[in-house]
Design a protein around this motif. Structure first.
Motif, PDB file in Angstrom:
ATOM      1  N   THR A   1       2.217   1.322  -2.697  1.00 27.80           N
ATOM      2  CA  THR A   1       2.539   1.236  -1.265  1.00 27.80           C
ATOM      3  C   THR A   1       1.686   2.170  -0.419  1.00 27.80           C
ATOM      4  O   THR A   1       1.663   2.045   0.809  1.00 27.80           O
ATOM      5  CB  THR A   1       4.010   1.636  -1.013  1.00 27.80           C
ATOM      6  OG1 THR A   1       4.181   2.983  -1.460  1.00 27.80           O
ATOM      7  CG2 THR A   1       4.978   0.739  -1.746  1.00 27.80           C
TER       8      THR A   1
ATOM      9  N   GLY B   1       4.396   4.534   2.477  1.00 30.57           N
ATOM     10  CA  GLY B   1       5.354   3.471   2.167  1.00 30.57           C
ATOM     11  C   GLY B   1       6.656   3.952   1.581  1.00 30.57           C
ATOM     12  O   GLY B   1       7.627   3.211   1.486  1.00 30.57           O
ATOM     13  N   LEU B   2       6.691   5.227   1.154  1.00 30.56           N
ATOM     14  CA  LEU B   2       7.866   5.734   0.441  1.00 30.56           C
ATOM     15  C   LEU B   2       8.340   7.017   1.124  1.00 30.56           C
ATOM     16  O   LEU B   2       7.552   7.921   1.364  1.00 30.56           O
ATOM     17  CB  LEU B   2       7.442   6.025  -1.002  1.00 30.56           C
ATOM     18  CG  LEU B   2       8.455   6.021  -2.115  1.00 30.56           C
ATOM     19  CD1 LEU B   2       9.245   4.718  -2.168  1.00 30.56           C
ATOM     20  CD2 LEU B   2       7.759   6.226  -3.455  1.00 30.56           C
TER      21      LEU B   2
ATOM     22  N   LEU C   1      11.908   2.840   0.342  1.00 31.29           N
ATOM     23  CA  LEU C   1      10.689   2.190   0.816  1.00 31.29           C
ATOM     24  C   LEU C   1      10.786   1.859   2.299  1.00 31.29           C
ATOM     25  O   LEU C   1      11.886   1.607   2.809  1.00 31.29           O
ATOM     26  CB  LEU C   1      10.493   0.883   0.045  1.00 31.29           C
ATOM     27  CG  LEU C   1      10.009   1.061  -1.385  1.00 31.29           C
ATOM     28  CD1 LEU C   1      10.445  -0.110  -2.255  1.00 31.29           C
ATOM     29  CD2 LEU C   1       8.499   1.207  -1.403  1.00 31.29           C
ATOM     30  N   ALA C   2       9.629   1.822   2.952  1.00 32.28           N
ATOM     31  CA  ALA C   2       9.583   1.281   4.311  1.00 32.28           C
ATOM     32  C   ALA C   2       9.608  -0.235   4.133  1.00 32.28           C
ATOM     33  O   ALA C   2       8.584  -0.911   4.212  1.00 32.28           O
ATOM     34  CB  ALA C   2       8.305   1.725   4.999  1.00 32.28           C
TER      35      ALA C   2
ATOM     36  N   GLU D   1       7.564  -3.167   5.817  1.00 32.88           N
ATOM     37  CA  GLU D   1       6.104  -3.216   5.600  1.00 32.88           C
ATOM     38  C   GLU D   1       5.742  -3.288   4.119  1.00 32.88           C
ATOM     39  O   GLU D   1       4.676  -3.765   3.771  1.00 32.88           O
ATOM     40  CB  GLU D   1       5.413  -1.958   6.163  1.00 32.88           C
ATOM     41  CG  GLU D   1       5.416  -1.871   7.671  1.00 32.88           C
ATOM     42  CD  GLU D   1       6.585  -1.052   8.181  1.00 32.88           C
ATOM     43  OE1 GLU D   1       6.794   0.044   7.664  1.00 32.88           O
ATOM     44  OE2 GLU D   1       7.308  -1.534   9.081  1.00 32.88           O
ATOM     45  N   ALA D   2       6.617  -2.786   3.247  1.00 35.29           N
ATOM     46  CA  ALA D   2       6.232  -2.646   1.832  1.00 35.29           C
ATOM     47  C   ALA D   2       6.687  -3.811   0.962  1.00 35.29           C
ATOM     48  O   ALA D   2       6.174  -3.993  -0.133  1.00 35.29           O
ATOM     49  CB  ALA D   2       6.800  -1.347   1.276  1.00 35.29           C
TER      50      ALA D   2
ATOM     51  N   LEU E   1       7.252  -5.974  -4.288  1.00 40.55           N
ATOM     52  CA  LEU E   1       6.236  -5.085  -3.729  1.00 40.55           C
ATOM     53  C   LEU E   1       5.045  -5.914  -3.289  1.00 40.55           C
ATOM     54  O   LEU E   1       4.527  -6.711  -4.083  1.00 40.55           O
ATOM     55  CB  LEU E   1       5.754  -4.109  -4.794  1.00 40.55           C
ATOM     56  CG  LEU E   1       6.598  -2.873  -5.091  1.00 40.55           C
ATOM     57  CD1 LEU E   1       5.956  -2.091  -6.234  1.00 40.55           C
ATOM     58  CD2 LEU E   1       6.726  -1.996  -3.862  1.00 40.55           C
TER      59      LEU E   1
END
Ligand SMILES: Cc1cc2nc3c(=O)[nH]c(=O)nc-3n(C[C@H](O)[C@H](O)[C@H](O)COP(=O)(O)OP(=O)(O)OC[C@H]3O[C@@H](n4cnc5c(N)ncnc54)[C@H](O)[C@@H]3O)c2cc1C
Length: 445
Positions: A154, A158-159, A320-321, A324-325, A332
């Protein structure tokens, strides 16, 4: 390369057990990886699967409530978590609470006893050599190896590892004669924010209540050194009333429609969704207890009877976002064989994590079987929870959420709160029945 004949599931928590159980119920052999008892997160203590790390409550039992309805839908999907919870409940008034030891023991014995599930007590630390569907459910305190694998996919943005959550209140519970659609420096028309205006005396009373309110204790593994740019509201308040009045409650660019003057201080609420059913109290991330939040934040003009869809919190949480992710099936992006499950997807709470885990297991099984992936109906409790992970209709930055009526599609028109809830329940049930009758259908979304 031939795809593997076994589905790997990483993490034997609430979501991982559900995902494994669901896939096995569809006839798919599963290997469930659980790192305990070799390794424990800072909050996990028992070697059993599906450990409840804090409260023993699955919240409201009544299906007239959003989380109660979610539990009803889970039961209808054959949830192993609900089966163990119902069999090991303890008296708790209107809530479903469980004997935590018996509950986890029951899940462990059901999962370990399933002929298609092999539980491997080992940390999942690398992607399998043979590409094929797998489920990752390492939870909010995922091991470093698991977060490393995910973050490599990500990117660092992303995290997230911490939640600093401002409370979210429902639009229906706000007193719109005391709180107004106003933005800063707005010249005409309605603004995007809802703004509450404080005169000096009320503000000082609010500030005093905030500084005296009870705070939830930090857990030993939670660092209390906050980022200066994201301080809890009570920490700012402790620096003096001017810190608030010059900070998150600054009145610049605002004129109170009640007095025609600039207020002493102001609070702004930002839309959480396009429908305007949920509103975030901007800058009010907090470690106050839930009771203290109810008492103090209801002193904000217009919030006297507000209903909390989510309480403010600051705690360790790996998530996670999602918008977007992840793709619409919580895979994923960039590694579509990896179905994410549980709290790490951005749902919040035992029930929500388990419910989303069922869905990850269902879709991973479908991927193994080569049949189309699916989603629960949008109007259902599970569909509404999963819709929170999607970018559609989102306003503002992503933050994890419990299930609540604000996530359900709103009924048309402005209705009293009870009537709106009744219609949401009706729509959810109406969508669920045909869906269950035809589970192999493509998405009804
Ligand atoms: C301190 C704390 C308190 C909480 N209190 C509450 C509460 O009171 N009520 C509530 O509803 N929710 C609470 N939550 C949230 C709750 O923990 C989650 O909603 C729920 O447990 C998430 O389920 P999960 O299956 O996603 O993760 P978990 O239940 O945490 O399960 C993850 C599992 O994966 C294992 N694991 C991790 N990494 C690996 C790896 N690499 N390989 C193999 N196994 C791995 C872990 O050992 C664990 O068993 C709390 C969370 C925390 C951190």
């Amino acid at each position: 390369m031939t795809p593997p004949a076994v589905l790997q599931v990483a993490g034997g928590g609430l979501a991982g057990c559900e995902a494994a159980w669901r896939a096995a119920s569809r006839g798919i052999p599963v290997i469930l990886w659980e790192m305990k008892p070799d390794r424990f997160s800072p909050a996990h203590k028992s070697p059993d699967l599906a450990e409840l790390v804090c409260s023993n409550s699955f919240r409201a039992a009544s299906p007239e409530n959003a989380v109660g309805l979610l539990k009803e839908e889970m039961r209808s999907l054959g949830s192993v978590i609900m089966r163990a919870a119902d069999a090991n409940s303890v008296p708790a008034g209107r809530a479903l609470a469980v004997d935590r030891v018996l509950f986890s023991r029951a899940v462990t014995s059901l999962v370990e006893g399933h002929p298609l599930i092999e539980v491997r007590r080992k940390e999942f630390s690398r992607w399998p050599a043979v590409k094929g569907p797998l489920v990752l459910a390492p939870g909010p305190l995922a091991s470093e190896a698991a977060t490393g694998l995910i973050a490599a996919e990500t990117g660092s943005g992303g995290l997230s590892f911490y939640d600093a959550l401002a409370p979210i209140v429902t639009g229906e519970s706000l007193d719109r004669s005391r709180i107004f659609a106003r933005d800063r420096y707005q010249e005409e028309g309605e603004g995007d924010h809802l703004t509450a205006f404080f005169e000096k005396e009320d503000f000082l009373a609010f500030h005093a209540a905030l500084t005296e309110a009870d705070r939830a204790a930090a857990r030993p593994f939670e660092d209390e050194s906050y980022f200066e740019g994201c301080l809890p509201i009570e920490v700012m308040a402790a620096r003096g009333p001017r810190t608030l009045a010059f900070g998150p409650m600054k009145p610049v660019g605002l004129v109170s429609p009640l007095t025609g003057r600039r207020p002493y201080a102001a609070v702004q609420l930002r839309r959480e969704n396009l429908a305007g059913t949920l509103w975030n109290i901007v800058g009010f991330q907090t470690r106050l207890t839930r009771g203290a939040q109810e008492k103090v934040f209801r002193m904000i003009p217009g919030l006297e009877r507000c209903e909390f869809a989510r309480y403010g919190a600051i705690h360790r949480n790996t998530y996670l976002a999602a918008p977007e992710a992840l793709d619409p099936f919580q895979r994923l992006l960039g590694r579509p064989e990896a179905f994410m499950a549980g709290q790490i997807t951005g749902v919040e709470g035992y029930v929500e994590s388990a419910a989303q885990g069922i869905w990850a297991g269902e879709n991973a099984a479908r991927a193994m079987l080569g049949i189309p992936l699916t989603m629960p109906p949008r109007a259902s409790a599970l569909g509404s929870l999963i819709s929170h992970l999607r970018p559609e209709g989102r306003r503002g930055p992503f933050a994890p959420s419990n299930v609540n009526f604000g996530l359900f599609p709103p009924p048309p028109g402005r209705l009293p709160k009870k009537e709106a809830a009744r219609l949401r329940l009706e729509a959810a049930r109406a969508s669920w029945a045909p869906f269950r009758e035809n589970e192999n259908h493509a998405a009804i979304w």
